[in-house]
Scaffold this motif. Structure first.
Motif, PDB file in Angstrom:
ATOM      1  N   LEU A 206       0.822  -1.211   0.000  1.00 48.37           N
ATOM      2  CA  LEU A 206       0.000   0.000   0.000  1.00 48.37           C
ATOM      3  C   LEU A 206       0.857   1.263   0.000  1.00 48.37           C
ATOM      4  CD1 LEU A 206      -2.850  -0.982   2.481  1.00 48.37           C
ATOM      5  CD2 LEU A 206      -3.002  -0.739  -0.004  1.00 48.37           C
ATOM      6  N   GLN A 207       2.005   1.230   0.651  1.00 44.91           N
ATOM      7  CA  GLN A 207       2.887   2.397   0.669  1.00 44.91           C
ATOM      8  C   GLN A 207       3.448   2.690  -0.713  1.00 44.91           C
ATOM      9  OE1 GLN A 207       5.829   1.420   3.660  1.00 44.91           O
ATOM     10  NE2 GLN A 207       4.854   2.777   5.160  1.00 44.91           N
ATOM     11  N   ASN A 208       3.707   1.646  -1.463  1.00 45.52           N
ATOM     12  CA  ASN A 208       4.315   1.820  -2.784  1.00 45.52           C
ATOM     13  C   ASN A 208       3.282   2.005  -3.896  1.00 45.52           C
ATOM     14  OD1 ASN A 208       6.860   1.469  -1.618  1.00 45.52           O
ATOM     15  ND2 ASN A 208       6.818  -0.750  -1.936  1.00 45.52           N
ATOM     16  N   ALA A 209       2.000   1.818  -3.620  1.00 43.38           N
ATOM     17  CA  ALA A 209       0.967   1.881  -4.649  1.00 43.38           C
ATOM     18  C   ALA A 209       0.508   3.320  -4.874  1.00 43.38           C
ATOM     19  CB  ALA A 209      -0.219   1.016  -4.241  1.00 43.38           C
ATOM     20  N   ASP A 210      -0.005   3.552  -6.055  1.00 41.62           N
ATOM     21  CA  ASP A 210      -0.571   4.842  -6.441  1.00 41.62           C
ATOM     22  C   ASP A 210      -1.997   4.935  -5.873  1.00 41.62           C
ATOM     23  OD1 ASP A 210      -0.929   7.279  -7.806  1.00 41.62           O
ATOM     24  OD2 ASP A 210      -1.858   6.198  -9.501  1.00 41.62           O
ATOM     25  N   LEU A 211      -2.357   6.092  -5.315  1.00 39.06           N
ATOM     26  CA  LEU A 211      -3.678   6.263  -4.718  1.00 39.06           C
ATOM     27  C   LEU A 211      -4.793   6.134  -5.752  1.00 39.06           C
ATOM     28  CD1 LEU A 211      -3.105   9.140  -2.124  1.00 39.06           C
ATOM     29  CD2 LEU A 211      -3.294   6.693  -1.730  1.00 39.06           C
ATOM     30  N   GLY A 212      -4.568   6.599  -6.950  1.00 31.19           N
ATOM     31  CA  GLY A 212      -5.562   6.461  -8.020  1.00 31.19           C
ATOM     32  C   GLY A 212      -5.809   5.007  -8.353  1.00 31.19           C
ATOM     33  N   GLU A 213      -4.733   4.234  -8.387  1.00 34.17           N
ATOM     34  CA  GLU A 213      -4.851   2.808  -8.682  1.00 34.17           C
ATOM     35  C   GLU A 213      -5.598   2.084  -7.563  1.00 34.17           C
ATOM     36  OE1 GLU A 213      -1.888  -1.015  -9.277  1.00 34.17           O
ATOM     37  OE2 GLU A 213      -1.089   0.982  -9.612  1.00 34.17           O
ATOM     38  N   LEU A 214      -5.310   2.452  -6.313  1.00 35.04           N
ATOM     39  CA  LEU A 214      -6.013   1.843  -5.174  1.00 35.04           C
ATOM     40  C   LEU A 214      -7.507   2.146  -5.225  1.00 35.04           C
ATOM     41  CD1 LEU A 214      -3.562   2.455  -2.179  1.00 35.04           C
ATOM     42  CD2 LEU A 214      -4.107   0.288  -3.294  1.00 35.04           C
ATOM     43  N   ALA A 215      -7.858   3.378  -5.549  1.00 36.59           N
ATOM     44  CA  ALA A 215      -9.266   3.771  -5.644  1.00 36.59           C
ATOM     45  C   ALA A 215      -9.963   2.988  -6.754  1.00 36.59           C
ATOM     46  CB  ALA A 215      -9.382   5.268  -5.883  1.00 36.59           C
ATOM     47  N   GLU A 216      -9.289   2.835  -7.874  1.00 42.11           N
ATOM     48  CA  GLU A 216      -9.865   2.078  -8.991  1.00 42.11           C
ATOM     49  C   GLU A 216     -10.062   0.605  -8.597  1.00 42.11           C
ATOM     50  OE1 GLU A 216     -11.808   1.599 -12.296  1.00 42.11           O
ATOM     51  OE2 GLU A 216     -11.023   3.541 -11.702  1.00 42.11           O
ATOM     52  N   ASN A 217      -9.081   0.017  -7.904  1.00 47.80           N
ATOM     53  CA  ASN A 217      -9.203  -1.370  -7.440  1.00 47.80           C
ATOM     54  C   ASN A 217     -10.366  -1.523  -6.462  1.00 47.80           C
ATOM     55  OD1 ASN A 217      -7.040  -2.198  -8.977  1.00 47.80           O
ATOM     56  ND2 ASN A 217      -5.568  -2.104  -7.296  1.00 47.80           N
ATOM     57  N   ALA A 218     -10.542  -0.546  -5.569  1.00 45.13           N
ATOM     58  CA  ALA A 218     -11.643  -0.591  -4.602  1.00 45.13           C
ATOM     59  C   ALA A 218     -12.987  -0.513  -5.311  1.00 45.13           C
ATOM     60  CB  ALA A 218     -11.500   0.536  -3.589  1.00 45.13           C
ATOM     61  N   LYS A 219     -13.101   0.342  -6.332  1.00 43.76           N
ATOM     62  CA  LYS A 219     -14.348   0.465  -7.082  1.00 43.76           C
ATOM     63  C   LYS A 219     -14.675  -0.836  -7.810  1.00 43.76           C
ATOM     64  CE  LYS A 219     -14.045   5.429  -7.956  1.00 43.76           C
ATOM     65  NZ  LYS A 219     -13.839   6.453  -8.996  1.00 43.76           N
ATOM     66  N   GLU A 220     -13.671  -1.435  -8.415  1.00 40.67           N
ATOM     67  CA  GLU A 220     -13.864  -2.698  -9.137  1.00 40.67           C
ATOM     68  C   GLU A 220     -14.302  -3.810  -8.176  1.00 40.67           C
ATOM     69  OE1 GLU A 220     -14.334  -5.132 -12.245  1.00 40.67           O
ATOM     70  OE2 GLU A 220     -13.847  -3.005 -12.372  1.00 40.67           O
TER      71      GLU A 220
END
Length: 123
Positions: A81-95
């Motif tokens: 999570l520290q190394n991930a992009d926040l936009g990518e995390l949000a997209e993964n959560a939506k999916e």
């Protein structure tokens, strides 16, 4: 009393008697195992306590291993999570929410409850 008038000596109990006690065979307190020095009872209690101590030790060791494994997994996820992009995390959560809406709702409710308890506890 015997027919000839002599007194009969008590015999060592054989049915349920504790070692070291005397009494008539199968009757009286000697047959119940409640009289005597208590050494047999103390030894049995000591053995039982030792057995339970070993079981507790084994379970504690298993719990330690389990917690260690789970802490390792959480640490790995935290690093991801520290190394991930926040936009990518949000997209993964939506999916994820689209694929499993019920589970996403329960996770959100649990997270909200935990945050509420933490914030309320600080007041």
């Amino acid at each position: 009393m015997p027919e000839n008038g002599s007194i009969k000596e008590p015999t060592t109990g054989t049915t349920g008697a504790t070692p070291g006690t005397t009494g008539t065979t199968g009757t009286g307190t000697a047959g119940t195992g409640t009289t005597g020095t208590g050494t047999g009872t103390a030894t049995a209690l000591s053995q039982t306590a030792h057995d339970y101590g070993q079981k507790i030790s084994e379970v504690a060791s298993q719990a330690k291993d389990y917690v260690t494994d789970k802490v390792s997994v959480v640490g790995d996820k935290f690093k991801e999570l520290q190394n991930a992009d926040l936009g990518e995390l949000a997209e993964n959560a939506k999916e994820y929410a689209r694929q499993k809406p019920g589970q996403a709702l329960l996770i959100s409710a649990a997270a909200g409850l935990l945050l509420g308890l933490i914030i309320r506890g600080r007041r």
